[in-house]
Design a protein around this motif. Structure first.
Motif, PDB file in Angstrom:
ATOM      1  N   GLY A 164       0.811  -1.205   0.000  1.00 19.58           N
ATOM      2  CA  GLY A 164       0.000   0.000   0.000  1.00 19.58           C
ATOM      3  C   GLY A 164       0.848   1.261   0.000  1.00 19.58           C
ATOM      4  O   GLY A 164       1.873   1.335   0.693  1.00 19.58           O
ATOM      5  N   GLU A 165       0.412   2.255  -0.752  1.00 23.47           N
ATOM      6  CA  GLU A 165       1.143   3.522  -0.838  1.00 23.47           C
ATOM      7  C   GLU A 165       1.280   4.193   0.523  1.00 23.47           C
ATOM      8  O   GLU A 165       2.335   4.757   0.854  1.00 23.47           O
ATOM      9  CB  GLU A 165       0.427   4.467  -1.806  1.00 23.47           C
ATOM     10  CG  GLU A 165       1.084   5.823  -1.933  1.00 23.47           C
ATOM     11  CD  GLU A 165       0.232   6.826  -2.693  1.00 23.47           C
ATOM     12  OE1 GLU A 165       0.805   7.811  -3.205  1.00 23.47           O
ATOM     13  OE2 GLU A 165      -1.000   6.631  -2.773  1.00 23.47           O
ATOM     14  N   THR A 166       0.235   4.126   1.336  1.00 24.29           N
ATOM     15  CA  THR A 166       0.236   4.829   2.620  1.00 24.29           C
ATOM     16  C   THR A 166       0.353   3.854   3.796  1.00 24.29           C
ATOM     17  O   THR A 166      -0.182   4.110   4.886  1.00 24.29           O
ATOM     18  CB  THR A 166      -1.050   5.671   2.765  1.00 24.29           C
ATOM     19  OG1 THR A 166      -2.198   4.824   2.610  1.00 24.29           O
ATOM     20  CG2 THR A 166      -1.099   6.764   1.703  1.00 24.29           C
ATOM     21  N   ASP A 167       1.061   2.766   3.572  1.00 21.00           N
ATOM     22  CA  ASP A 167       1.265   1.764   4.632  1.00 21.00           C
ATOM     23  C   ASP A 167       1.857   2.441   5.863  1.00 21.00           C
ATOM     24  O   ASP A 167       2.947   3.022   5.809  1.00 21.00           O
ATOM     25  CB  ASP A 167       2.208   0.659   4.126  1.00 21.00           C
ATOM     26  CG  ASP A 167       2.262  -0.537   5.049  1.00 21.00           C
ATOM     27  OD1 ASP A 167       2.361  -0.339   6.274  1.00 21.00           O
ATOM     28  OD2 ASP A 167       2.233  -1.677   4.541  1.00 21.00           O
ATOM     29  N   GLU A 168       1.129   2.361   6.991  1.00 19.18           N
ATOM     30  CA  GLU A 168       1.554   3.036   8.204  1.00 19.18           C
ATOM     31  C   GLU A 168       2.392   2.138   9.111  1.00 19.18           C
ATOM     32  O   GLU A 168       2.997   2.610  10.081  1.00 19.18           O
ATOM     33  CB  GLU A 168       0.330   3.547   8.974  1.00 19.18           C
ATOM     34  CG  GLU A 168      -0.525   2.495   9.648  1.00 19.18           C
ATOM     35  CD  GLU A 168      -1.419   1.681   8.709  1.00 19.18           C
ATOM     36  OE1 GLU A 168      -2.294   0.984   9.225  1.00 19.18           O
ATOM     37  OE2 GLU A 168      -1.235   1.733   7.468  1.00 19.18           O
ATOM     38  N   ILE A 169       2.455   0.839   8.813  1.00 22.13           N
ATOM     39  CA  ILE A 169       3.234  -0.106   9.604  1.00 22.13           C
ATOM     40  C   ILE A 169       4.609  -0.331   8.984  1.00 22.13           C
ATOM     41  O   ILE A 169       5.645  -0.248   9.662  1.00 22.13           O
ATOM     42  CB  ILE A 169       2.497  -1.454   9.746  1.00 22.13           C
ATOM     43  CG1 ILE A 169       1.093  -1.239  10.332  1.00 22.13           C
ATOM     44  CG2 ILE A 169       3.303  -2.418  10.611  1.00 22.13           C
ATOM     45  CD1 ILE A 169       1.068  -0.673  11.731  1.00 22.13           C
ATOM     46  N   VAL A 170       4.622  -0.624   7.708  1.00 26.26           N
ATOM     47  CA  VAL A 170       5.873  -0.752   6.948  1.00 26.26           C
ATOM     48  C   VAL A 170       5.827   0.287   5.832  1.00 26.26           C
ATOM     49  O   VAL A 170       5.265   0.028   4.766  1.00 26.26           O
ATOM     50  CB  VAL A 170       6.045  -2.165   6.355  1.00 26.26           C
ATOM     51  CG1 VAL A 170       7.416  -2.291   5.685  1.00 26.26           C
ATOM     52  CG2 VAL A 170       5.883  -3.235   7.421  1.00 26.26           C
ATOM     53  N   PRO A 171       6.367   1.486   6.067  1.00 25.61           N
ATOM     54  CA  PRO A 171       6.289   2.548   5.058  1.00 25.61           C
ATOM     55  C   PRO A 171       6.816   2.084   3.693  1.00 25.61           C
ATOM     56  O   PRO A 171       7.771   1.306   3.619  1.00 25.61           O
ATOM     57  CB  PRO A 171       7.171   3.645   5.654  1.00 25.61           C
ATOM     58  CG  PRO A 171       7.099   3.423   7.127  1.00 25.61           C
ATOM     59  CD  PRO A 171       7.048   1.930   7.296  1.00 25.61           C
ATOM     60  N   PHE A 172       6.170   2.572   2.658  1.00 29.91           N
ATOM     61  CA  PHE A 172       6.519   2.155   1.295  1.00 29.91           C
ATOM     62  C   PHE A 172       8.006   2.373   1.016  1.00 29.91           C
ATOM     63  O   PHE A 172       8.662   1.505   0.431  1.00 29.91           O
ATOM     64  CB  PHE A 172       5.666   2.937   0.286  1.00 29.91           C
ATOM     65  CG  PHE A 172       5.808   2.429  -1.124  1.00 29.91           C
ATOM     66  CD1 PHE A 172       5.037   1.375  -1.576  1.00 29.91           C
ATOM     67  CD2 PHE A 172       6.726   3.004  -1.990  1.00 29.91           C
ATOM     68  CE1 PHE A 172       5.181   0.906  -2.876  1.00 29.91           C
ATOM     69  CE2 PHE A 172       6.862   2.543  -3.285  1.00 29.91           C
ATOM     70  CZ  PHE A 172       6.091   1.489  -3.728  1.00 29.91           C
ATOM     71  N   ASP A 173       8.562   3.499   1.440  1.00 31.25           N
ATOM     72  CA  ASP A 173       9.975   3.780   1.172  1.00 31.25           C
ATOM     73  C   ASP A 173      10.891   2.777   1.861  1.00 31.25           C
ATOM     74  O   ASP A 173      11.935   2.404   1.311  1.00 31.25           O
ATOM     75  CB  ASP A 173      10.334   5.200   1.616  1.00 31.25           C
ATOM     76  CG  ASP A 173       9.761   6.260   0.701  1.00 31.25           C
ATOM     77  OD1 ASP A 173       9.310   5.890  -0.414  1.00 31.25           O
ATOM     78  OD2 ASP A 173       9.748   7.445   1.081  1.00 31.25           O
ATOM     79  N   GLU A 174      10.528   2.344   3.050  1.00 32.61           N
ATOM     80  CA  GLU A 174      11.339   1.333   3.754  1.00 32.61           C
ATOM     81  C   GLU A 174      11.364   0.023   2.970  1.00 32.61           C
ATOM     82  O   GLU A 174      12.413  -0.603   2.800  1.00 32.61           O
ATOM     83  CB  GLU A 174      10.775   1.092   5.155  1.00 32.61           C
ATOM     84  CG  GLU A 174      11.513   0.006   5.930  1.00 32.61           C
ATOM     85  CD  GLU A 174      10.820  -0.394   7.213  1.00 32.61           C
ATOM     86  OE1 GLU A 174      10.918  -1.587   7.580  1.00 32.61           O
ATOM     87  OE2 GLU A 174      10.173   0.464   7.850  1.00 32.61           O
ATOM     88  N   MET A 175      10.177  -0.414   2.533  1.00 36.12           N
ATOM     89  CA  MET A 175      10.094  -1.629   1.737  1.00 36.12           C
ATOM     90  C   MET A 175      10.882  -1.482   0.448  1.00 36.12           C
ATOM     91  O   MET A 175      11.629  -2.381   0.038  1.00 36.12           O
ATOM     92  CB  MET A 175       8.624  -1.959   1.450  1.00 36.12           C
ATOM     93  CG  MET A 175       8.377  -3.169   0.564  1.00 36.12           C
ATOM     94  SD  MET A 175       8.559  -2.832  -1.209  1.00 36.12           S
ATOM     95  CE  MET A 175       7.333  -1.555  -1.466  1.00 36.12           C
ATOM     96  N   LEU A 176      10.768  -0.305  -0.208  1.00 34.04           N
ATOM     97  CA  LEU A 176      11.438  -0.079  -1.479  1.00 34.04           C
ATOM     98  C   LEU A 176      12.959  -0.124  -1.333  1.00 34.04           C
ATOM     99  O   LEU A 176      13.659  -0.656  -2.196  1.00 34.04           O
ATOM    100  CB  LEU A 176      11.002   1.269  -2.057  1.00 34.04           C
ATOM    101  CG  LEU A 176      11.514   1.621  -3.451  1.00 34.04           C
ATOM    102  CD1 LEU A 176      11.087   0.576  -4.475  1.00 34.04           C
ATOM    103  CD2 LEU A 176      11.001   2.999  -3.859  1.00 34.04           C
ATOM    104  N   ASP A 177      13.470   0.407  -0.232  1.00 40.30           N
ATOM    105  CA  ASP A 177      14.912   0.368  -0.002  1.00 40.30           C
ATOM    106  C   ASP A 177      15.428  -1.065   0.066  1.00 40.30           C
ATOM    107  O   ASP A 177      16.556  -1.349  -0.350  1.00 40.30           O
ATOM    108  CB  ASP A 177      15.268   1.093   1.305  1.00 40.30           C
ATOM    109  CG  ASP A 177      15.152   2.601   1.183  1.00 40.30           C
ATOM    110  OD1 ASP A 177      15.121   3.114   0.044  1.00 40.30           O
ATOM    111  OD2 ASP A 177      15.070   3.275   2.227  1.00 40.30           O
ATOM    112  N   TRP A 178      14.602  -1.968   0.592  1.00 37.25           N
ATOM    113  CA  TRP A 178      14.996  -3.388   0.658  1.00 37.25           C
ATOM    114  C   TRP A 178      14.839  -4.061  -0.700  1.00 37.25           C
ATOM    115  O   TRP A 178      15.690  -4.855  -1.108  1.00 37.25           O
ATOM    116  CB  TRP A 178      14.137  -4.114   1.701  1.00 37.25           C
ATOM    117  CG  TRP A 178      14.404  -5.596   1.748  1.00 37.25           C
ATOM    118  CD1 TRP A 178      15.435  -6.225   2.368  1.00 37.25           C
ATOM    119  CD2 TRP A 178      13.616  -6.616   1.123  1.00 37.25           C
ATOM    120  NE1 TRP A 178      15.342  -7.580   2.169  1.00 37.25           N
ATOM    121  CE2 TRP A 178      14.242  -7.850   1.413  1.00 37.25           C
ATOM    122  CE3 TRP A 178      12.445  -6.611   0.354  1.00 37.25           C
ATOM    123  CZ2 TRP A 178      13.728  -9.083   0.960  1.00 37.25           C
ATOM    124  CZ3 TRP A 178      11.944  -7.826  -0.102  1.00 37.25           C
ATOM    125  CH2 TRP A 178      12.582  -9.037   0.201  1.00 37.25           C
ATOM    126  N   ALA A 179      13.758  -3.748  -1.400  1.00 35.02           N
ATOM    127  CA  ALA A 179      13.442  -4.447  -2.650  1.00 35.02           C
ATOM    128  C   ALA A 179      14.270  -3.962  -3.835  1.00 35.02           C
ATOM    129  O   ALA A 179      14.572  -4.742  -4.746  1.00 35.02           O
ATOM    130  CB  ALA A 179      11.953  -4.281  -2.964  1.00 35.02           C
TER     131      ALA A 179
END
Length: 216
Positions: A164-179
């Motif tokens: 989700g764009e507005t994920d409040e638990i795992v922010p999108f940018d955090e996930m993107l940095d890993w992926a």
């Protein structure tokens, strides 16, 4: 008629409680679908997990939804993803023994939030043991893999993240940095929270498209 049963197999901390549902038409594969964080109410009946399960059944895929250790009737205590990964590895091996009709069929792994971390580590464990050949794809929903990683991660070629764009638990940018360095394809659902409030039908459509492309 769809057949649903609840049974137990043995993990590293004792019994693992799981639900298994069989599609009403030809069986094309089986899926292990892993739920979110046990210490925050996560269990196999989470609405994201059941949404994925229903789509699997619609496409002829047996849906298996275990409860992690300490949840429902599963024995043990939360182990930050390590024990849970070993439990799921044991479960997968036993599933083939208990349901031999699934042994030659492709397997689909899916996990939501904490479950995505266990799913990724599970695939990596099976990869290291040369036992991952029948796993067709890996779906990481609201991915939190980086938060619970305890060993090197290997991913199948068919890996997808739905976030989700507005994920409040795992922010999108955090996930993107890993992926990003892993070049994992990402489906971003606009204006969507971690729990896909109001977006479950859209999530199901995305899962449907990816399953269809993986079954072929």
């Amino acid at each position: 008629m769809l057949i649903k049963t609840t049974k137990k197999l043995i993990g590293y901390a004792g019994s693992v409680d799981y639900a298994i549902e069989w599609p009403e038409h030809k069986i094309l594969g089986w899926a292990l679908i892993l739920h979110p964080h046990p210490l925050y109410g996560g269990n196999r009946n989470n609405k994201v997990i059941t949404t994925i399960s229903r789509e699997c059944l619609r496409q002829g895929i047996v849906a298996i939804r275990p409860n992690f250790r300490g949840v429902g009737d599963s024995d043990g205590f939360f182990d930050n993803g390590v024990g849970e990964t070993h439990d799921m590895s044991a479960l997968m091996h036993q599933i083939i023994d208990v349901y031999p009709e699934l042994s030659e069929l492709p397997c689909f792994l899916a996990g939501f939030s904490f479950g995505s971390a266990v799913a990724a580590q599970l695939y990596s464990k099976l990869y290291d043991e040369n036992k991952s050949a029948n796993i067709r794809c890996l779906m990481l929903i609201g991915s939190a893999v980086q938060r619970f990683q305890f060993s090197e991660i290997h991913l199948p070629n068919k890996t997808i993240i739905i976030h989700g764009e507005t994920d409040e638990i795992v922010p999108f940018d955090e996930m993107l940095d890993w992926a990003r360095p892993k070049s994992i394809p990402i489906i971003m659902i606009p204006s969507c929270s971690h729990f896909f409030h109001g977006k479950l039908l859209l999530l199901r459509e995305m899962v449907s498209i990816y399953l269809k492309s993986s079954i072929i």
